[in-house]
Write a protein that holds these residues in place. Structure first.
Motif, PDB file in Angstrom:
ATOM      1  N   ALA A   1       6.526  -6.746  -4.044  1.00  0.00           N
ATOM      2  CA  ALA A   1       7.557  -7.707  -3.654  1.00  0.00           C
ATOM      3  C   ALA A   1       8.380  -8.144  -4.858  1.00  0.00           C
ATOM      4  O   ALA A   1       9.606  -8.311  -4.772  1.00  0.00           O
ATOM      5  N   ALA A   2       7.705  -8.276  -6.005  1.00  0.00           N
ATOM      6  CA  ALA A   2       8.406  -8.711  -7.214  1.00  0.00           C
ATOM      7  C   ALA A   2       9.385  -7.665  -7.728  1.00  0.00           C
ATOM      8  O   ALA A   2      10.429  -8.019  -8.303  1.00  0.00           O
ATOM      9  N   VAL A   3       9.068  -6.383  -7.519  1.00  0.00           N
ATOM     10  CA  VAL A   3       9.949  -5.322  -8.035  1.00  0.00           C
ATOM     11  C   VAL A   3      10.843  -4.736  -6.941  1.00  0.00           C
ATOM     12  O   VAL A   3      11.632  -3.829  -7.197  1.00  0.00           O
ATOM     13  N   GLY A   4      10.722  -5.253  -5.706  1.00  0.00           N
ATOM     14  CA  GLY A   4      11.594  -4.800  -4.634  1.00  0.00           C
ATOM     15  C   GLY A   4      11.170  -3.521  -3.956  1.00  0.00           C
ATOM     16  O   GLY A   4      12.008  -2.799  -3.419  1.00  0.00           O
ATOM     17  N   ARG A   5       9.863  -3.238  -3.928  1.00  0.00           N
ATOM     18  CA  ARG A   5       9.342  -2.072  -3.201  1.00  0.00           C
ATOM     19  C   ARG A   5       8.339  -2.538  -2.161  1.00  0.00           C
ATOM     20  O   ARG A   5       7.492  -3.386  -2.441  1.00  0.00           O
ATOM     21  N   ASP A   6       8.415  -1.955  -0.973  1.00  0.00           N
ATOM     22  CA  ASP A   6       7.463  -2.270   0.084  1.00  0.00           C
ATOM     23  C   ASP A   6       6.230  -1.402  -0.122  1.00  0.00           C
ATOM     24  O   ASP A   6       6.049  -0.372   0.525  1.00  0.00           O
ATOM     25  N   THR A   7       5.374  -1.812  -1.052  1.00  0.00           N
ATOM     26  CA  THR A   7       4.220  -0.987  -1.418  1.00  0.00           C
ATOM     27  C   THR A   7       3.217  -0.851  -0.276  1.00  0.00           C
ATOM     28  O   THR A   7       2.431   0.100  -0.254  1.00  0.00           O
ATOM     29  N   ALA A   8       3.238  -1.777   0.672  1.00  0.00           N
ATOM     30  CA  ALA A   8       2.316  -1.675   1.806  1.00  0.00           C
ATOM     31  C   ALA A   8       2.570  -0.414   2.610  1.00  0.00           C
ATOM     32  O   ALA A   8       1.640   0.165   3.192  1.00  0.00           O
ATOM     33  N   THR A   9       3.813   0.036   2.654  1.00  0.00           N
ATOM     34  CA  THR A   9       4.144   1.243   3.405  1.00  0.00           C
ATOM     35  C   THR A   9       4.472   2.425   2.503  1.00  0.00           C
ATOM     36  O   THR A   9       4.327   3.577   2.923  1.00  0.00           O
ATOM     37  N   LEU A  10       4.903   2.174   1.270  1.00  0.00           N
ATOM     38  CA  LEU A  10       5.352   3.262   0.396  1.00  0.00           C
ATOM     39  C   LEU A  10       4.267   3.800  -0.521  1.00  0.00           C
ATOM     40  O   LEU A  10       4.420   4.891  -1.074  1.00  0.00           O
ATOM     41  N   VAL A  11       3.181   3.067  -0.720  1.00  0.00           N
ATOM     42  CA  VAL A  11       2.135   3.485  -1.651  1.00  0.00           C
ATOM     43  C   VAL A  11       0.835   3.720  -0.879  1.00  0.00           C
ATOM     44  O   VAL A  11       0.225   2.791  -0.354  1.00  0.00           O
ATOM     45  N   GLU A  12       0.427   4.977  -0.822  1.00  0.00           N
ATOM     46  CA  GLU A  12      -0.826   5.349  -0.164  1.00  0.00           C
ATOM     47  C   GLU A  12      -2.006   4.857  -0.997  1.00  0.00           C
ATOM     48  O   GLU A  12      -2.006   4.970  -2.217  1.00  0.00           O
ATOM     49  N   ARG A  13      -3.032   4.340  -0.322  1.00  0.00           N
ATOM     50  CA  ARG A  13      -4.241   3.883  -1.004  1.00  0.00           C
ATOM     51  C   ARG A  13      -5.257   5.029  -1.059  1.00  0.00           C
ATOM     52  O   ARG A  13      -5.527   5.683  -0.051  1.00  0.00           O
ATOM     53  N   SER A  14      -5.836   5.215  -2.243  1.00  0.00           N
ATOM     54  CA  SER A  14      -6.806   6.275  -2.497  1.00  0.00           C
ATOM     55  C   SER A  14      -8.026   5.667  -3.162  1.00  0.00           C
ATOM     56  O   SER A  14      -7.902   4.758  -3.987  1.00  0.00           O
ATOM     57  N   ALA A  15      -9.219   6.166  -2.823  1.00  0.00           N
ATOM     58  CA  ALA A  15     -10.434   5.601  -3.416  1.00  0.00           C
ATOM     59  C   ALA A  15     -11.514   6.659  -3.526  1.00  0.00           C
ATOM     60  O   ALA A  15     -11.574   7.614  -2.734  1.00  0.00           O
ATOM     61  N   ALA A  16     -12.376   6.481  -4.523  1.00  0.00           N
ATOM     62  CA  ALA A  16     -13.558   7.323  -4.675  1.00  0.00           C
ATOM     63  C   ALA A  16     -14.625   6.875  -3.689  1.00  0.00           C
ATOM     64  O   ALA A  16     -14.829   5.675  -3.479  1.00  0.00           O
ATOM     65  N   VAL A  17     -15.304   7.849  -3.086  1.00  0.00           N
ATOM     66  CA  VAL A  17     -16.386   7.543  -2.153  1.00  0.00           C
ATOM     67  C   VAL A  17     -17.666   8.258  -2.566  1.00  0.00           C
ATOM     68  O   VAL A  17     -18.484   8.625  -1.718  1.00  0.00           O
ATOM     69  N   ASP A  18     -17.852   8.440  -3.858  1.00  0.00           N
ATOM     70  CA  ASP A  18     -19.073   9.065  -4.352  1.00  0.00           C
ATOM     71  C   ASP A  18     -20.296   8.276  -3.929  1.00  0.00           C
ATOM     72  O   ASP A  18     -20.323   7.037  -4.016  1.00  0.00           O
ATOM     73  N   GLY A  19     -21.298   8.990  -3.450  1.00  0.00           N
ATOM     74  CA  GLY A  19     -22.548   8.351  -3.073  1.00  0.00           C
ATOM     75  C   GLY A  19     -22.483   7.565  -1.784  1.00  0.00           C
ATOM     76  O   GLY A  19     -23.459   6.895  -1.423  1.00  0.00           O
ATOM     77  N   GLN A  20     -21.381   7.621  -1.071  1.00  0.00           N
ATOM     78  CA  GLN A  20     -21.223   6.848   0.165  1.00  0.00           C
ATOM     79  C   GLN A  20     -21.169   7.798   1.358  1.00  0.00           C
ATOM     80  O   GLN A  20     -20.365   8.733   1.387  1.00  0.00           O
ATOM     81  N   ASP A  21     -22.005   7.538   2.327  1.00  0.00           N
ATOM     82  CA  ASP A  21     -22.016   8.328   3.547  1.00  0.00           C
ATOM     83  C   ASP A  21     -20.893   7.844   4.455  1.00  0.00           C
ATOM     84  O   ASP A  21     -20.718   6.634   4.629  1.00  0.00           O
ATOM     85  N   PRO A  22     -20.124   8.751   5.056  1.00  0.00           N
ATOM     86  CA  PRO A  22     -19.022   8.301   5.923  1.00  0.00           C
ATOM     87  C   PRO A  22     -19.494   7.497   7.123  1.00  0.00           C
ATOM     88  O   PRO A  22     -18.759   6.632   7.618  1.00  0.00           O
ATOM     89  N   ALA A  23     -20.715   7.740   7.582  1.00  0.00           N
ATOM     90  CA  ALA A  23     -21.228   6.954   8.709  1.00  0.00           C
ATOM     91  C   ALA A  23     -21.364   5.484   8.341  1.00  0.00           C
ATOM     92  O   ALA A  23     -21.263   4.606   9.198  1.00  0.00           O
TER      93      ALA A  23
END
Length: 263
Positions: free
Chosen positions: A202-224
């Motif tokens: 919001a401070a820089v004028g970009r709608d990061t909620a829709t323009l920036v995909e969230r990515s995360a590591a899931v090492d050691g985590q079962d999808p269930a």
């Protein structure tokens, strides 16, 4: 619990280029693509991060060029490139070249850098965390400007993935320049930092909620156990990792199966 659709969700795997002969790495890439992952990453270091610190290890970008020829479908990138190791214009040209080799499948993953041994043994100035983040902020416009000048241009608008979770400085750079934000941490940490990212947006004028995909590591985590929570936190690129020499992809296979069963 209301089920959240996995439409648009991608599964990645980071094949750590350590403790393996190159033939074993090549085989792991083939197996990962055959499994159905969406993205295959390596990392940008010069020495192993785990296990024997002087074990087998290979360089990031020459490897990505080879993977670009070897694969047909998956996107490719570093998780993540260290901004300090290459001039921004050179890095832009390298990324453009690998993008062409792959037919437009490169993701430019980039971060400020942190592994001091790389810096010391290869002759780079380590500086401070603040100076390295400032250098990354200065490099991003130069990389994008060089892409605009190169002939031929990249095959596509190369997605930029910035890794890191610093709330004051790094997330500001993400808000200004990234298409994908990669972070580590539990779900509550991801939620909190994601909200801070949107404040920077919001401070820089970009709608990061829709323009920036969230990515995360899931090492050691079962999808269930973790899949629904990650989706609810807004994560859409979920990445496991595997190290040489064996490159065990059993957890990666679980996440791929979870993605497919939910669609």
């Amino acid at each position: 619990m209301t089920e959240i659709s996995t439409a648009g969700v991608r599964i990645g795997v980071q094949l750590q280029p350590q403790h393996a002969a190159y033939g074993q790495i090549r085989d792991a890439v083939l197996r990962a693509e055959d499994l159905g992952v969406d993205v295959i990453f390596n990392w940008d270091h010069f020495f192993p991060l785990y296990g024997d610190p002087d074990g087998l290890h290979f360089e990031c970008w020459t490897m990505l060029a080879a993977w670009a020829e070897q694969t047909e479908r998956v996107e490719l990138g570093a998780l993540v490139t260290c901004n300090s190791y290459r001039n921004p214009e050179l890095l832009a040209d390298m990324a453009r070249t690998v993008d062409h080799i792959s037919g437009g499948r490169l993701i430019l993953g980039i971060g400020a850098g942190w592994f001091q041994r790389d810096y010391d043994e290869y002759g780079y100035e380590f500086g401070t965390a603040g100076s390295r983040i400032a250098d990354l902020a200065q490099a991003m416009p130069r990389i994008k400007d060089r892409w605009a000048r190169l002939h031929p241009a990249p095959v596509r608008d190369i997605p930029v993935m910035i890794g890191g979770g610093g709330e004051r400085k790094t997330l500001r750079v993400v808000a200004e320049h990234a298409d994908i934000w990669h972070s580590f941490g539990d779900v509550e940490t991801l939620r909190r930092k994601s909200a801070i990212l949107d404040e920077h947006g919001a401070a820089v004028g970009r709608d990061t909620a829709t323009l920036v995909e969230r990515s995360a590591a899931v090492d050691g985590q079962d999808p269930a156990d973790a899949g629904d929570a990650m989706l609810a936190a807004g994560v859409r690129l979920l990445t496991t990792s595997a190290s040489g020499p064996d490159y065990d992809l059993s957890l990666t296979q679980k996440w791929v199966r979870w993605r497919d069963e939910r669609r």
